[in-house]
Design an enzyme around this catalytic site. Sequence first.
Site, PDB file in Angstrom:
ATOM      1  CB  SER A 287     -23.015 -21.887 -18.553  1.00 26.36           C
ATOM      2  OG  SER A 287     -22.753 -23.251 -18.802  1.00 26.36           O
ATOM      3  CE  LYS A 288     -16.326 -17.747 -17.578  1.00 24.50           C
ATOM      4  NZ  LYS A 288     -16.796 -16.747 -18.567  1.00 24.50           N
ATOM      5  NE  ARG A 289     -22.852 -27.166 -18.419  1.00 25.00           N
ATOM      6  CZ  ARG A 289     -23.571 -27.802 -19.333  1.00 25.00           C
ATOM      7  NH1 ARG A 289     -22.993 -28.602 -20.198  1.00 25.00           N
ATOM      8  NH2 ARG A 289     -24.877 -27.631 -19.380  1.00 25.00           N
ATOM      9  CG  HIS A 290     -22.467 -24.476 -23.414  1.00 24.00           C
ATOM     10  ND1 HIS A 290     -23.273 -23.928 -22.451  1.00 24.00           N
ATOM     11  CD2 HIS A 290     -22.992 -25.686 -23.693  1.00 24.00           C
ATOM     12  CE1 HIS A 290     -24.240 -24.768 -22.178  1.00 24.00           C
ATOM     13  NE2 HIS A 290     -24.093 -25.838 -22.912  1.00 24.00           N
ATOM     14  N   GLY A 291     -17.829 -23.295 -23.505  1.00 24.83           N
ATOM     15  CA  GLY A 291     -16.748 -22.587 -24.173  1.00 24.83           C
ATOM     16  C   GLY A 291     -16.949 -21.098 -23.985  1.00 24.83           C
TER      17      GLY A 291
END
Length: 516
Positions: A287-291
């Site tokens: 998801s987004k928080r992995h970059g």
Amino acid sequence: MCSCSFSRKRLNLVFIIENPAKPTTFYLLLYKYPLEVSREIEYHSLMTVITRFPPSPTGFMHIGTARTGLFNWLYARRHGGKMLFRIEDTDRSRHSEEAVQAIVNGLNWLGLDWDGDIVSQFSRSDRHAEVAHELVKTGKAYYCYCTPEELEQMRENAKKEGRPTFYDRRWRDAPPSMTPPEGINPVVRIKAPLTGERIVQDKVQGDVKVNAEQLDDFIILRADGTPTYMLAVVVDDHDMGVTHVIRGDDHLNNTFRQNVIYEAMGWDIPTYAHLPLILGPDGAKLSKRHGATSVEEYRDMGYLPEAMRNYLLRLGWSHGDDEIIDQEQALQWFDLENINQGAARFDFDKLNYVNAHYLKLADNDRLADLVIDLYKLRDISVSDIGRARLLARMDELKSRAKTLVQLADDAEFLVHGIPFEFEEKAAAQLNEDGKFIVKIVRDRLSALENFSADELEILCKSIANDHRDGKLGKVMMPLRAAITGKASSPSLVHAMEVLGQEEVSKRIEYALEKFA
RNA sequence: GUCCCCUUCGUCUAGAGGCCUAGGACACAUCCCUUUCACGGAUGCGACACGGGUUCGACUCCCGUAGGGGACGCCA
């Protein structure tokens, strides 16, 4: 037809046998030595393979969507078939041209193409409704007048009693005494089987079984007359002649529902292959928080499309010990049998490695263009001279970098002018000792016969011998700092040759002045 | 809560009952190369989730357990 081959460990006898029940279908059988077992290893059909790429118009292309697209594309091309492109915009409010364009751009960048026009699911809603009404007519589906509130209540009750959280089918076989309530537009629900074991045959997951009790009478047509996704996919896949549905694991459960529609309409069920999802480096859903999650972000990080394809292909699919698999090879090797069943984590280290490999193979002109595009984003304009310098050193530059961004960083000193910045470690090199050496280099530069890397190296070595006990580094480090503004760089003497005597002298003067 | 799927080095994976002392790649460590940083080369570290079966023999087949993921919408 029969062929015979030896592999490392066994003798293979391959028989291609026609299936009398389906005259257009052949089986490839493999006999293992000794002839104890036979196993069907591949199912070849002479029918054209038709796969599909059906993204939702979300505004960008998720890396998982890209991988699914790649697999569909490879499978279709490998078998001389077609890949169709359909936008899943049943929910019209989500649709936008920009969102479609973003997906198209992603596909183009990856180098994947499709057959025919892009089909909008929304544009086919009349056909979807027609199928829904046909199913009502034939008694395979029915109208349901429940309100969302009632349904919510049902789910809660079911959960409390430990039952599946499903609709209770109260309108399925409604007696005539049950008159429809006023003012409620009904939805259409399909009659799912009540008992028995349901099986989905999946090329990746094998036979997946579930009891019919786990299936409810799901909605196929909404109260406003628009189709649900479940109906739309089935109708479209059927109408478009899709033979192979290759998609994410998250659809595996849906497959049981979709098959209910196929059966109710008496349509052939396609071959399914459900790919495990891509997880982030920490094992959670990517998801987004992995970059980065979208392909354009990977492009901007300096990854080459061919590297991306290779990496994505190996994430969940394998061909023995092979790691570097280019497009041509992939087209020969790709199959559904060697897809892994478990979810894979995204690993930037490996991607970097693969990218570095393709960088080395890439055409220099192409790389120069890509790097110059990157400089534009940094507000650095590159002159023809700058481009020529880039090109002159590209063989070395591309052998060092893992990404285009790194390559651009590495090469920036070749294209920038004066003034330029000195990084901290470079500034430290230009202390009194450093400046002393740089001045000697400057003074002896004009005596060179040819301003070539070889002569420059000889010169630097002799200066090192004269003043620094033969330690070449003691000469090169301050010189590098003065010319590049950095503490590390590609081969300095080669860079100097490419910059030319005039530019080198100017930079040395500039540095000496700045650190005077 | 119900159902489905998955599980080999840190990561991606090879493995189709004896070829396994479990192979490769990335990462990591050490060394070599070297004007720096990289590249490259060599070597090393490192795994069959756990417990039961089946079998002469299990990483491989079966069953449980644990852990992870997914699905349960008038979203797609």
